[in-house]
Design an enzyme around this catalytic site. Structure first.
Site, PDB file in Angstrom:
ATOM      1  N   ARG A  36      -8.922  -0.625   2.614  1.00  0.00           N
ATOM      2  CA  ARG A  36      -8.355   0.071   1.910  1.00  0.00           C
ATOM      3  C   ARG A  36      -8.188  -1.408   0.652  1.00  0.00           C
ATOM      4  O   ARG A  36      -7.129  -3.046   1.559  1.00  0.00           O
ATOM      5  CB  ARG A  36      -7.246   0.222   1.998  1.00  0.00           C
ATOM      6  CG  ARG A  36      -7.364   1.071   2.719  1.00  0.00           C
ATOM      7  CD  ARG A  36      -5.854   2.785   3.142  1.00  0.00           C
ATOM      8  NE  ARG A  36      -5.214   2.852   2.316  1.00  0.00           N
ATOM      9  CZ  ARG A  36      -4.877   3.921   1.098  1.00  0.00           C
ATOM     10  NH1 ARG A  36      -5.576   4.883   1.472  1.00  0.00           N
ATOM     11  NH2 ARG A  36      -4.133   4.179   0.579  1.00  0.00           N
ATOM     12  N   CYS A  85       2.324  -1.882 -11.348  1.00  0.00           N
ATOM     13  CA  CYS A  85       2.318   0.133 -11.264  1.00  0.00           C
ATOM     14  C   CYS A  85       2.740   0.531 -13.029  1.00  0.00           C
ATOM     15  O   CYS A  85       3.831  -0.784 -13.646  1.00  0.00           O
ATOM     16  CB  CYS A  85       2.236   0.856  -9.850  1.00  0.00           C
ATOM     17  SG  CYS A  85       2.131   2.108 -10.455  1.00  0.00           S
ATOM     18  N   TYR A 118       9.754   7.154  -4.344  1.00  0.00           N
ATOM     19  CA  TYR A 118       9.542   7.109  -3.173  1.00  0.00           C
ATOM     20  C   TYR A 118       8.902   5.415  -3.240  1.00  0.00           C
ATOM     21  O   TYR A 118       8.437   5.456  -1.547  1.00  0.00           O
ATOM     22  CB  TYR A 118       8.612   8.098  -2.180  1.00  0.00           C
ATOM     23  CG  TYR A 118       7.401   8.691  -3.046  1.00  0.00           C
ATOM     24  CD1 TYR A 118       6.698   7.729  -2.679  1.00  0.00           C
ATOM     25  CD2 TYR A 118       7.644   9.278  -3.743  1.00  0.00           C
ATOM     26  CE1 TYR A 118       5.279   7.753  -3.473  1.00  0.00           C
ATOM     27  CE2 TYR A 118       5.727   9.461  -4.416  1.00  0.00           C
ATOM     28  CZ  TYR A 118       5.260   8.730  -4.251  1.00  0.00           C
ATOM     29  OH  TYR A 118       4.011   9.143  -5.194  1.00  0.00           O
ATOM     30  N   CYS A 119       7.927   5.117  -4.294  1.00  0.00           N
ATOM     31  CA  CYS A 119       7.412   4.611  -3.745  1.00  0.00           C
ATOM     32  C   CYS A 119       8.677   2.341  -3.832  1.00  0.00           C
ATOM     33  O   CYS A 119       8.482   1.555  -3.032  1.00  0.00           O
ATOM     34  CB  CYS A 119       6.539   4.075  -4.690  1.00  0.00           C
ATOM     35  SG  CYS A 119       4.876   2.404  -4.635  1.00  0.00           S
ATOM     36  N   MET A 170       7.343   8.449   3.640  1.00  0.00           N
ATOM     37  CA  MET A 170       7.485   7.673   4.770  1.00  0.00           C
ATOM     38  C   MET A 170       8.545   6.277   3.982  1.00  0.00           C
ATOM     39  O   MET A 170       8.527   6.565   2.834  1.00  0.00           O
ATOM     40  CB  MET A 170       6.190   7.163   4.954  1.00  0.00           C
ATOM     41  CG  MET A 170       5.384   8.278   5.546  1.00  0.00           C
ATOM     42  SD  MET A 170       3.410   7.299   5.950  1.00  0.00           S
ATOM     43  CE  MET A 170       2.711   7.347   3.793  1.00  0.00           C
ATOM     44  N   CYS A 189      -2.516   7.853  14.744  1.00  0.00           N
ATOM     45  CA  CYS A 189      -3.187   6.594  15.233  1.00  0.00           C
ATOM     46  C   CYS A 189      -4.275   5.986  16.048  1.00  0.00           C
ATOM     47  O   CYS A 189      -4.792   4.941  16.195  1.00  0.00           O
ATOM     48  CB  CYS A 189      -1.327   5.367  15.665  1.00  0.00           C
ATOM     49  SG  CYS A 189      -0.549   5.331  14.440  1.00  0.00           S
ATOM     50  N   CYS A 203      -7.413   5.651  13.754  1.00  0.00           N
ATOM     51  CA  CYS A 203      -7.003   5.062  12.977  1.00  0.00           C
ATOM     52  C   CYS A 203      -8.812   3.961  13.482  1.00  0.00           C
ATOM     53  O   CYS A 203      -9.124   3.155  13.705  1.00  0.00           O
ATOM     54  CB  CYS A 203      -5.818   3.602  12.751  1.00  0.00           C
ATOM     55  SG  CYS A 203      -5.397   3.073  11.349  1.00  0.00           S
ATOM     56  N   CYS A 246      -2.017  -2.804   9.626  1.00  0.00           N
ATOM     57  CA  CYS A 246      -0.948  -1.707   9.918  1.00  0.00           C
ATOM     58  C   CYS A 246      -0.464  -1.622   9.024  1.00  0.00           C
ATOM     59  O   CYS A 246       0.091  -2.666   8.507  1.00  0.00           O
ATOM     60  CB  CYS A 246      -0.361  -1.113  11.179  1.00  0.00           C
ATOM     61  SG  CYS A 246       0.670   0.274  11.750  1.00  0.00           S
ATOM     62  N   ASP A 285     -15.370 -27.392  36.516  1.00  0.00           N
ATOM     63  CA  ASP A 285     -16.463 -26.678  36.476  1.00  0.00           C
ATOM     64  C   ASP A 285     -17.670 -27.485  36.989  1.00  0.00           C
ATOM     65  O   ASP A 285     -18.028 -27.086  38.193  1.00  0.00           O
ATOM     66  CB  ASP A 285     -16.814 -25.729  35.568  1.00  0.00           C
ATOM     67  CG  ASP A 285     -17.349 -24.789  35.761  1.00  0.00           C
ATOM     68  OD1 ASP A 285     -17.448 -23.803  37.107  1.00  0.00           O
ATOM     69  OD2 ASP A 285     -18.600 -24.467  35.264  1.00  0.00           O
TER      70      ASP A 285
END
Length: 582
Positions: free
Chosen positions: A64, A71, A77-78, A240, A303, A306, A320, A519
């Site tokens: 995304r 905007c 809500y944003c 959310m 999730c 996802c 996320c 090693d």
């Protein structure tokens, strides 16, 4: 030698380490290793790049992309009514930078892109962006999420440019309520964009509706009716929490409640097939052209399936949506990082993706135990809990986390580290004469250290992935004859232009170089020991040491008190023993 090569292939990848001498010329010529002269994965045309899989087995093929922070609406809500502070233009990705990053992600297996914002349609060059991104090899689907307010007149050109799918954000079908929610009028224009997209034959047209109790939860049946004649998916999204949106759980309309309301109005509503890597559970009224779905990010997080990554307008990678950690790909691009460096940054960020996002609905707080890196006493009163600012790698619950360096300035950083490998006299003679049975151990150690310094974030938890400008390792044998053996000095210098220091990269380079040398030599001397690993010099950031005028030679680091060998005294400093390390 073969056994060691196999180990290095497992750690750094087959193409980065072919044999112990692949970089020997650069070391003998004194050339310093940078991201421009170390062979990397993308230099082999026949190599197959591994998919982007996190630690929980989730494969990520969906990116995304936020094209802008701006905007033309102010949805409740944003964002707040006054909007949000915007970044300076030069802090945002240019079109050329965005195109290069999409090529990088496509090479890693990303085949679906979604353009978001802000509102992507406020970009005047949106059609050009769509045309460029749709032509990237490997990209199969190019979609966009928009509020549809200023989209109708641009849809035909966007479709010709390669846009195939469209999601429209629409929270009410009632004009007055729409204006109250969005703080702007425009419902007829959004509906016009939706109907035109259907007429143009877009592969997918979806409507995203955020449900809020007491605001639009009485419109569920109206949105279901929207699917009667239109072949669209209306998806109801649980409210959310985002910064500034005044989220309250009492305003949440759960999937269970929303589905019950839809069934009351449409008793024949039946379950439909879900999409692959589903975010929504899909339902359909028999005979209706479209479907409805429920995205239950809060009550039923998806999730476990996802497959999404997010690229912000200023070039930060978020694995996320709700996570705080970001990885700046913009800084890496502008610092001259190669595609292979960017691949490494993306993979390192993905390894830190958690099994579930932090915004899922509340669970009972768990006790912070010493096993979870908590240094305080179990369940202290809130007033006694150690402030998070004192322990930057721990959150308020005592869980380990990555430090946020987003506010720190980008400066030139440098560090030097050293350690010693104590060896016996016979091994020292073999190293001097280059007659070690396994081959050129000193060069192999240099190569291993340089590669490890570049992969520090993959090896050390909570380390920030940094595109190093320099990773220089030197192995020095002690001078003169030593009948009892001697100390081989391993030294590593690292440099980067970044927001955080490169001490860990220098230490990792030293440590792995010493392990590689061990090693290579263990068949001759089984009594070797690695000792005194430390940073001897650092610059950049908030501190530089040794300071001017102090001695920086001989491996002196920051001043510490002399070791106390006296018996235990009442005023002796207390050292906690509830750490898992002790």
């Amino acid at each position: 030698m073969m056994a060691y090569n196999n180990k290095m292939k497992l750690m750094f990848g087959t193409k980065r380490f072919i044999n112990g001498r692949i970089f020997s010329n650069s070391f003998f010529n004194g050339q310093r290793l940078t991201h421009t002269n170390i062979q990397t994965d993308n230099q082999s045309s026949d190599s197959k790049v591994a998919p982007l899989v996190d630690l929980y087995g989730r494969q990520h093929n969906y990116l995304r992309i936020s094209l802008t922070e701006r905007c033309n609406l102010r949805c409740q809500y944003c964002m707040p009514a006054e909007g949000v502070p915007l970044s300076a233009r030069d802090a945002l990705l240019s079109r050329a930078e965005l195109l290069r990053l999409v090529h990088v992600f496509a090479a890693l297996g990303v085949n679906k892109l979604r353009l978001t914002g802000g509102e992507p349609s406020v970009r005047s060059d949106l059609v050009d962006i769509v045309q460029e991104l749709s032509g990237v090899p490997g990209v199969r689907t190019l979609a966009m999420t928009s509020n549809g307010l200023a989209l109708a007149r641009r849809l035909p050109a966007l479709q010709r440019a390669g846009l195939r799918a469209l999601n429209l954000s629409l929270d009410s079908l009632r004009p007055a309520r729409f204006e109250s929610m969005a703080r702007r009028p425009g419902l007829p224009r959004v509906l016009a964009s939706m109907d035109l997209a259907l007429q143009l034959g877009f592969d997918s047209v979806k409507v995203n509706t955020v449900l809020m109790k007491g605001f639009n939860d009485d419109e569920i049946s109206d949105f279901v009716e929207l699917t009667r004649e239109r072949k669209i998916d209306v998806r109801f999204i649980e409210f959310m929490p985002f910064s500034g949106n005044r989220w309250q759980d009492e305003r949440l309309v759960s999937e269970r409640d929303a589905l019950a309301a839809a069934r009351r109005a449409h008793p024949r509503l039946a379950r439909d097939a879900d999409d692959a890597c589903r975010t929504a559970t899909m339902w359909r009224v028999p005979g209706y052209a479209g479907r409805i779905g429920f995205i239950s990010s809060m009550t039923k997080p998806f999730c476990s399936s996802c497959n999404r990554l997010r690229l912000t307008a200023d070039g930060n990678l978020k694995v996320c949506l709700f996570g705080e950690a970001e990885t700046s790909l913009r800084e890496a691009l502008r610092g001259g990082a190669s595609d292979a460096d960017l691949h490494a940054l993306v993979r390192a960020a993905l390894r830190r993706k958690l099994p579930q996002h932090a915004a899922a609905l509340p669970v009972a707080p768990r006790r912070a135990l010493a096993r979870n890196y908590c240094t305080s006493a179990p369940e202290p009163p809130p007033a006694r809990r150690r402030p998070a600012s004192e322990l930057t790698h721990l959150d308020e619950h005592g869980r380990a986390r990555m430090v946020d360096v987003g506010e720190k300035p980008v400066t030139a950083r440098a560090a030097e580290a050293e350690c010693f490998l104590v060896v016996g006299a016979r091994l020292l003679r073999l190293l001097r004469s280059a007659r070690l049975p396994k081959g050129d151990a000193l060069t192999v150690a240099q190569v291993a250290g340089a590669l490890a310094a570049k992969r520090t974030a993959d090896l050390i938890p909570l380390c920030h992935p940094l595109p190093l400008e320099l990773a220089h390792v030197r192995v020095t044998l002690p001078r003169g004859e030593h009948d009892g053996g001697g100390r081989v000095r391993i030294w590593c210098e690292t440099r980067a232009t970044a927001r955080t220091g490169v001490e860990m990269e220098a230490l990792t380079g030293c440590a792995v170089a010493a392990l590689a040398l061990y090693d290579m030599c263990k068949s001759v001397d089984k009594g070797m020991s690695i000792t005194e690993l430390r940073v001897v010099r650092k610059s950049g950031g908030s501190s530089t040491w040794p300071t001017e005028g102090s001695s920086g030679k001989g491996g002196e680091g920051p001043h510490v008190r002399a070791h106390d060998t006296s018996p235990l005294r009442p005023d002796e400093t207390y050292a906690p023993t509830n750490f898992m390390y002790f």
